[in-house]
Enzyme design. Structure first.
Site, PDB file in Angstrom:
ATOM      1  N   PRO A   2       0.800  -1.221   0.000  1.00  0.00           N
ATOM      2  CA  PRO A   2       0.000   0.000   0.000  1.00  0.00           C
ATOM      3  C   PRO A   2       0.826   1.260   0.000  1.00  0.00           C
ATOM      4  O   PRO A   2       1.873   1.338   0.649  1.00  0.00           O
ATOM      5  CB  PRO A   2      -0.761  -0.119   1.314  1.00  0.00           C
ATOM      6  CG  PRO A   2       0.085  -0.997   2.178  1.00  0.00           C
ATOM      7  CD  PRO A   2       1.152  -1.599   1.364  1.00  0.00           C
ATOM      8  N   GLU A   3       0.337   2.245  -0.692  1.00  0.00           N
ATOM      9  CA  GLU A   3       0.906   3.590  -0.659  1.00  0.00           C
ATOM     10  C   GLU A   3      -0.126   4.505   0.003  1.00  0.00           C
ATOM     11  O   GLU A   3      -1.120   4.034   0.532  1.00  0.00           O
ATOM     12  CB  GLU A   3       1.246   4.055  -2.078  1.00  0.00           C
ATOM     13  CG  GLU A   3       2.117   3.050  -2.815  1.00  0.00           C
ATOM     14  CD  GLU A   3       2.465   3.494  -4.227  1.00  0.00           C
ATOM     15  OE1 GLU A   3       2.566   4.703  -4.460  1.00  0.00           O
ATOM     16  OE2 GLU A   3       2.631   2.615  -5.090  1.00  0.00           O
ATOM     17  N   HIS A  94      -1.087 -16.907   7.581  1.00  0.00           N
ATOM     18  CA  HIS A  94      -0.656 -15.531   7.372  1.00  0.00           C
ATOM     19  C   HIS A  94      -1.347 -14.510   8.262  1.00  0.00           C
ATOM     20  O   HIS A  94      -1.089 -13.323   8.137  1.00  0.00           O
ATOM     21  CB  HIS A  94      -0.790 -15.103   5.905  1.00  0.00           C
ATOM     22  CG  HIS A  94      -0.081 -16.009   4.953  1.00  0.00           C
ATOM     23  ND1 HIS A  94       1.229 -16.388   5.147  1.00  0.00           N
ATOM     24  CD2 HIS A  94      -0.486 -16.622   3.835  1.00  0.00           C
ATOM     25  CE1 HIS A  94       1.593 -17.197   4.153  1.00  0.00           C
ATOM     26  NE2 HIS A  94       0.558 -17.364   3.347  1.00  0.00           N
ATOM     27  N   ARG A 113       4.156 -11.851   3.430  1.00  0.00           N
ATOM     28  CA  ARG A 113       5.621 -11.841   3.410  1.00  0.00           C
ATOM     29  C   ARG A 113       6.246 -11.487   4.751  1.00  0.00           C
ATOM     30  O   ARG A 113       7.477 -11.547   4.893  1.00  0.00           O
ATOM     31  CB  ARG A 113       6.106 -10.885   2.311  1.00  0.00           C
ATOM     32  CG  ARG A 113       5.746 -11.426   0.925  1.00  0.00           C
ATOM     33  CD  ARG A 113       6.056 -10.433  -0.176  1.00  0.00           C
ATOM     34  NE  ARG A 113       7.468 -10.363  -0.468  1.00  0.00           N
ATOM     35  CZ  ARG A 113       7.962  -9.587  -1.436  1.00  0.00           C
ATOM     36  NH1 ARG A 113       7.153  -8.837  -2.178  1.00  0.00           N
ATOM     37  NH2 ARG A 113       9.240  -9.575  -1.663  1.00  0.00           N
ATOM     38  N   ARG A 154      17.979  19.570  -3.422  1.00  0.00           N
ATOM     39  CA  ARG A 154      18.429  18.179  -3.366  1.00  0.00           C
ATOM     40  C   ARG A 154      19.199  17.767  -4.606  1.00  0.00           C
ATOM     41  O   ARG A 154      18.988  18.290  -5.689  1.00  0.00           O
ATOM     42  CB  ARG A 154      17.204  17.260  -3.189  1.00  0.00           C
ATOM     43  CG  ARG A 154      16.435  17.528  -1.925  1.00  0.00           C
ATOM     44  CD  ARG A 154      17.269  17.292  -0.693  1.00  0.00           C
ATOM     45  NE  ARG A 154      17.551  15.889  -0.504  1.00  0.00           N
ATOM     46  CZ  ARG A 154      16.981  15.141   0.412  1.00  0.00           C
ATOM     47  NH1 ARG A 154      16.102  15.661   1.243  1.00  0.00           N
ATOM     48  NH2 ARG A 154      17.283  13.862   0.523  1.00  0.00           N
TER      49      ARG A 154
END
Length: 279
Positions: A2-3, A94, A113, A154
Site C-alpha cells: 500500500p501507498e 498468514h 511476506r 536536493r
DNA sequence: CCGGTCACCTGAGTGC
DNA sequence: TGCACTCAGGTGACCG
C-alpha cells in the site's frame, strides 16, 4: 502493497470500525512482527480504548487511551481484515495478530511476506519514534512553490527522491511513476535539473493523482484490499504503471520498463523529458 | 550526500 | 508435473 491512498482508505475504514472501542484482547501469533517486543505490544494495547485511527505517510497510528499508540506499517503485503473469533484450529495462514473489540468485532492483521510490523509505544516513546522517523511533509501540506524549493535543494535523480519518505511522506512506486508521466518528467532526471515550472507542475500532478486515487479507494494491482475485502478502483486510471509495451496514452509510442534505484519503473521515453534533453 | 546491492519473506507467473 | 528463474505496491543496512 500500500501507498498513501491505500493506507488512507484502510485508516478510514479502521476508524469507522474501531474508534471508541476497547480492545478486549490482542492475540499475537507471530512474535517477530511485534516491536519493540511482544510483551510491550500486548501490554499497551490490551485493555486500552482506541480513541481514533490516523495516518502518517504510510504508517497507521491507533491512538489509545492514556496517550499510547499502536503504530503499524504494512510494507508490501500487510492487511487488516474483519475476522472471526478465534477457533481452536488456530488462525488462518498468514494471520499474525487478532484484535478482539468490546463489541465482539475482530480485526485480523494478515501479512504474507511478514515484512510489516506493529509497535506498541507509550506517549513519550511515540514522540521519540516520530522524531526518529523524520518523515517529510505530505504532498498536500506543501504549496507548489514550497515543493519546488525543496526539490531544488536536493541532489540525485527525481524518482528515488520522491520515494524517499524523509523528503516527502506517502508516495510509493505506483504513484511516483504515474505522477512523473503526468508531469512529463523522466524518472532519471536529476532533481536539480527541473525548472521551477516543472517542479510546480509535478507537485500539482502528485496532489491531483493522490486525491483521485483516495476517492477511488486506492489501486488494487495484485491483492490490496480494504478491511471488508473490497478492492480499490484507481488501477483503471493508471497510465503507465504495469503497462510496459503498451501504447503511451499521450503519444502512442511504446511504454518502457527500466530499473531506477532498484525499483521497476514505467515511463514513456518520448513524452517524458529525459536527463539528456535540453529543457 | 549518492548510488548500487542485498536482505527481509512468500507466492504468482513464465519458460523449459 | 517439476524446476529454475523473475518479479512484486517497502525500507533499512552496508559499502564504495
Amino acid at each position: 502493497m500500500p501507498e498513501l491512498p491505500e493506507v488512507e482508505t484502510i485508516v478510514r475504514e479502521l476508524d469507522a470500525v474501531a474508534a471508541g472501542r476497547k480492545v478486549d484482547r490482542l492475540d499475537l501469533f507471530t512474535a517477530k512482527i511485534a516491536r519493540p517486543n511482544p510483551d510491550r505490544l500486548v501490554g499497551l494495547v490490551q485493555g486500552a480504548v482506541i480513541e481514533g485511527v490516523e495516518r502518517r505517510a504510510k504508517f497507521i497510528v491507533f491512538r489509545l487511551s492514556g496517550g499510547a499508540r499502536m503504530v503499524v506499517h504494512l510494507k508490501m503485503t500487510g492487511k487488516f481484515l474483519l475476522g472471526r473469533p478465534l477457533d481452536p484450529g488456530g488462525p488462518p495462514k498468514h494471520v499474525h495478530v487478532s484484535l478482539t473489540l468490546d463489541d465482539g468485532q475482530v480485526l485480523w492483521y494478515e501479512d504474507i511476506r511478514r515484512f510489516g510490523f506493529l509497535w506498541g509505544l507509550s506517549a513519550e516513546e511515540f514522540d521519540d519514534w516520530l522524531a526518529a522517523a523524520a518523515l517529510g511533509p505530505e504532498p498536500f501540506q506543501l504549496s507548489a512553490a514550497e515543493f519546488a524549493e525543496r526539490l531544488g535543494a536536493r541532489r540525485g535523480r527525481i524518482k528515488p527522491l520522491l520515494l524517499n519518505q524523509r523528503f516527502l511522506g506517502g508516495l510509493g512506486n505506483i504513484y511516483v511513476d504515474e505522477s512523473l508521466f503526468a508531469a512529463g518528467i523522466h524518472p532519471l532526471r536529476p532533481a536539480e535539473s527541473l525548472s521551477p515550472a516543472e517542479a510546480r507542475r509535478l507537485h500539482g500532478e502528485i496532489v491531483r493523482i493522490l486525491d483521485e486515487a483516495i476517492r477511488l479507494r486506492g489501486s488494487t494491482v495484485n491483492d490490496y484490499k480494504g478491511i471488508t475485502g473490497a478492492g480499490g478502483e484507481y488501477q483503471h486510471r493508471h497510465q503507465v504503471y504495469g503497462k510496459t509495451g503498451e501504447a503511451s496514452p499521450e503519444c502512442g509510442g511504446l511504454l518502457e520498463r527500466l530499473v531506477v534505484g532498484g525499483r521497476g519503473t514505467h515511463c514513456c521515453p518520448a513524452c517524458q523529458i529525459g536527463p539528456d534533453s535540453e529543457v
